[in-house]
Design a protein around this motif. Structure first.
Motif, PDB file in Angstrom:
ATOM      1  N   GLY A   1       9.241  -2.144  -1.663  1.00  0.00           N
ATOM      2  CA  GLY A   1       9.482  -1.924  -0.414  1.00  0.00           C
ATOM      3  C   GLY A   1       8.258  -1.785   0.501  1.00  0.00           C
ATOM      4  O   GLY A   1       8.206  -1.621   1.533  1.00  0.00           O
ATOM      5  N   ASN A   2       7.083  -1.901  -0.260  1.00  0.00           N
ATOM      6  CA  ASN A   2       5.750  -1.831   0.367  1.00  0.00           C
ATOM      7  C   ASN A   2       5.422  -3.146   1.229  1.00  0.00           C
ATOM      8  O   ASN A   2       5.850  -4.184   0.806  1.00  0.00           O
ATOM      9  CB  ASN A   2       4.756  -1.610  -0.447  1.00  0.00           C
ATOM     10  N   VAL A   3       4.838  -2.931   2.479  1.00  0.00           N
ATOM     11  CA  VAL A   3       4.627  -3.822   3.140  1.00  0.00           C
ATOM     12  C   VAL A   3       3.125  -4.073   3.476  1.00  0.00           C
ATOM     13  O   VAL A   3       2.601  -3.262   3.778  1.00  0.00           O
ATOM     14  CB  VAL A   3       5.422  -3.512   4.420  1.00  0.00           C
ATOM     15  N   TYR A   4       2.814  -5.565   3.440  1.00  0.00           N
ATOM     16  CA  TYR A   4       1.786  -6.030   3.811  1.00  0.00           C
ATOM     17  C   TYR A   4       1.610  -7.012   4.933  1.00  0.00           C
ATOM     18  O   TYR A   4       2.236  -8.139   4.974  1.00  0.00           O
ATOM     19  CB  TYR A   4       0.937  -6.755   2.416  1.00  0.00           C
ATOM     20  N   ALA A   5       0.938  -6.426   6.054  1.00  0.00           N
ATOM     21  CA  ALA A   5       0.621  -7.265   7.212  1.00  0.00           C
ATOM     22  C   ALA A   5      -0.719  -7.801   7.269  1.00  0.00           C
ATOM     23  O   ALA A   5      -1.786  -7.450   7.179  1.00  0.00           O
ATOM     24  CB  ALA A   5       0.794  -6.314   8.440  1.00  0.00           C
ATOM     25  N   ASP A   6      -0.571  -9.098   7.659  1.00  0.00           N
ATOM     26  CA  ASP A   6      -1.933  -9.888   7.818  1.00  0.00           C
ATOM     27  C   ASP A   6      -2.468  -9.809   9.357  1.00  0.00           C
ATOM     28  O   ASP A   6      -1.785 -10.546   9.997  1.00  0.00           O
ATOM     29  CB  ASP A   6      -1.731 -11.318   7.289  1.00  0.00           C
ATOM     30  N   GLU A   7      -3.351  -8.960   9.288  1.00  0.00           N
ATOM     31  CA  GLU A   7      -3.671  -8.537  10.749  1.00  0.00           C
ATOM     32  C   GLU A   7      -5.075  -9.521  11.042  1.00  0.00           C
ATOM     33  O   GLU A   7      -5.860  -9.457  11.955  1.00  0.00           O
ATOM     34  CB  GLU A   7      -4.229  -7.250  10.993  1.00  0.00           C
ATOM     35  N   GLY A   8      -5.143 -10.488  10.357  1.00  0.00           N
ATOM     36  CA  GLY A   8      -6.201 -11.681  10.645  1.00  0.00           C
ATOM     37  C   GLY A   8      -7.418 -11.277  10.026  1.00  0.00           C
ATOM     38  O   GLY A   8      -7.823 -11.880   9.061  1.00  0.00           O
ATOM     39  N   THR A   9      -8.260 -10.253  10.174  1.00  0.00           N
ATOM     40  CA  THR A   9      -9.399  -9.746   9.576  1.00  0.00           C
ATOM     41  C   THR A   9      -9.080  -8.963   8.358  1.00  0.00           C
ATOM     42  O   THR A   9     -10.261  -8.780   7.561  1.00  0.00           O
ATOM     43  CB  THR A   9     -10.273  -9.156  10.607  1.00  0.00           C
ATOM     44  N   HIS A  10      -8.093  -8.503   8.153  1.00  0.00           N
ATOM     45  CA  HIS A  10      -7.630  -7.521   6.970  1.00  0.00           C
ATOM     46  C   HIS A  10      -6.092  -7.307   6.812  1.00  0.00           C
ATOM     47  O   HIS A  10      -5.252  -7.844   7.509  1.00  0.00           O
ATOM     48  CB  HIS A  10      -8.424  -6.148   7.318  1.00  0.00           C
ATOM     49  N   TRP A  11      -5.759  -6.845   5.602  1.00  0.00           N
ATOM     50  CA  TRP A  11      -4.641  -6.619   5.278  1.00  0.00           C
ATOM     51  C   TRP A  11      -4.222  -5.324   5.654  1.00  0.00           C
ATOM     52  O   TRP A  11      -5.011  -4.295   5.478  1.00  0.00           O
ATOM     53  CB  TRP A  11      -4.226  -6.727   3.782  1.00  0.00           C
ATOM     54  N   ASP A  12      -3.049  -4.920   6.244  1.00  0.00           N
ATOM     55  CA  ASP A  12      -2.664  -3.606   6.726  1.00  0.00           C
ATOM     56  C   ASP A  12      -1.680  -3.351   5.852  1.00  0.00           C
ATOM     57  O   ASP A  12      -0.543  -4.013   5.713  1.00  0.00           O
ATOM     58  CB  ASP A  12      -2.289  -3.399   8.235  1.00  0.00           C
ATOM     59  N   ALA A  13      -1.720  -2.494   4.858  1.00  0.00           N
ATOM     60  CA  ALA A  13      -0.793  -2.055   3.659  1.00  0.00           C
ATOM     61  C   ALA A  13      -0.052  -0.694   3.927  1.00  0.00           C
ATOM     62  O   ALA A  13      -0.624   0.114   4.178  1.00  0.00           O
ATOM     63  CB  ALA A  13      -1.534  -1.897   2.413  1.00  0.00           C
ATOM     64  N   LEU A  14       1.349  -0.848   4.000  1.00  0.00           N
ATOM     65  CA  LEU A  14       2.114   0.326   4.250  1.00  0.00           C
ATOM     66  C   LEU A  14       2.922   0.657   2.886  1.00  0.00           C
ATOM     67  O   LEU A  14       3.801  -0.177   2.336  1.00  0.00           O
ATOM     68  CB  LEU A  14       3.123   0.099   5.294  1.00  0.00           C
ATOM     69  N   TYR A  15       2.465   1.952   2.532  1.00  0.00           N
ATOM     70  CA  TYR A  15       3.303   2.368   1.094  1.00  0.00           C
ATOM     71  C   TYR A  15       4.265   3.365   1.420  1.00  0.00           C
ATOM     72  O   TYR A  15       3.965   4.465   1.618  1.00  0.00           O
ATOM     73  CB  TYR A  15       2.258   2.924   0.206  1.00  0.00           C
ATOM     74  N   TYR A  16       5.419   2.916   0.832  1.00  0.00           N
ATOM     75  CA  TYR A  16       6.527   3.890   0.763  1.00  0.00           C
ATOM     76  C   TYR A  16       6.567   4.516  -0.550  1.00  0.00           C
ATOM     77  O   TYR A  16       7.254   5.571  -0.765  1.00  0.00           O
ATOM     78  CB  TYR A  16       7.880   3.130   1.080  1.00  0.00           C
ATOM     79  N   SER A  17       6.189   3.794  -1.459  1.00  0.00           N
ATOM     80  CA  SER A  17       5.865   4.078  -3.066  1.00  0.00           C
ATOM     81  C   SER A  17       4.877   3.628  -3.598  1.00  0.00           C
ATOM     82  O   SER A  17       4.048   3.154  -2.859  1.00  0.00           O
ATOM     83  CB  SER A  17       7.046   3.621  -3.648  1.00  0.00           C
ATOM     84  N   CYS A  18       4.463   3.904  -4.754  1.00  0.00           N
ATOM     85  CA  CYS A  18       3.337   3.754  -5.685  1.00  0.00           C
ATOM     86  C   CYS A  18       3.387   2.313  -5.991  1.00  0.00           C
ATOM     87  O   CYS A  18       2.465   1.597  -6.584  1.00  0.00           O
ATOM     88  CB  CYS A  18       3.130   4.641  -6.916  1.00  0.00           C
ATOM     89  N   GLY A  19       4.540   1.399  -5.807  1.00  0.00           N
ATOM     90  CA  GLY A  19       4.777   0.183  -6.153  1.00  0.00           C
ATOM     91  C   GLY A  19       4.834   0.060  -7.801  1.00  0.00           C
ATOM     92  O   GLY A  19       4.396  -1.018  -8.286  1.00  0.00           O
ATOM     93  N   GLY A  20       5.415   1.015  -8.480  1.00  0.00           N
ATOM     94  CA  GLY A  20       5.774   0.813  -9.628  1.00  0.00           C
ATOM     95  C   GLY A  20       4.690   1.447 -10.737  1.00  0.00           C
ATOM     96  O   GLY A  20       4.619   1.036 -11.715  1.00  0.00           O
TER      97      GLY A  20
END
Length: 165
Positions: free
Chosen positions: A145-164
């Protein structure tokens, strides 16, 4: 009262330097960590970090701070590093200067990562493209459920959980 004391004691045993916010009647407890705890976790995992100001002051927008970072967010970064095998450099944490909101950098849910070919390919090949964010940036969502947005110069990562973790 005994339950709250037990939860606090457990948090201190599990992760020194971690604070548990909430009471036994809350639906869940939010665990915040200090800058020192986060940097040690990242160092141990081989994750680097940088700031344009070369500092870690949460109240200075040119710094990269991890003060008040959610434990699950830090664990999510470690999970991403281990699962991808890529170099991971954090360029944004909980410092002021990012967009506001419940699931924000300031509230400990987000990290920014410097872009490199390895991490970009890993995100795009292992997560599901999930459309454009409200500001027009493309997003990929992990099974966690974690979301990674490509903001051009960097990745913006939103963590709802530890990702396993």
């Amino acid at each position: 009262m005994k339950v709250r004391s037990a939860l606090t004691a457990l948090a201190l045993v599990v992760a020194p330097g971690v604070a548990v916010l909430g009471t036994a009647t809350d639906a869940f407890a939010v665990t915040k960590i200090s800058n020192a705890t986060a940097t040690q976790m990242f160092r141990d995992a081989g994750i680097t970090w940088s700031s344009s100001g070369g500092c870690s002051d949460r109240n200075n927008s040119t710094c990269t701070s991890f003060d008040q970072l959610d434990l699950a967010t830090a664990q999510g970064a470690v999970t991403l590093k281990h699962s991808s095998g890529c170099a991971l450099n954090i360029t944004g944490g909980t410092e002021t200067g990012h967009a506001s909101g419940t699931y924000s950098h300031w509230n400990g849910y987000k990290l920014d990562y410097g872009k490199n070919t390895c991490i970009t390919n890993y995100i795009k090949n292992n997560f599901t493209y999930s459309g454009l964010r409200g500001d027009g940036y493309p997003m990929w969502t992990a099974a966690s459920g974690n979301v990674y947005a490509d903001e051009g110069t960097h990745w913006d990562a939103l963590y709802y959980s530890c990702g396993g973790c």
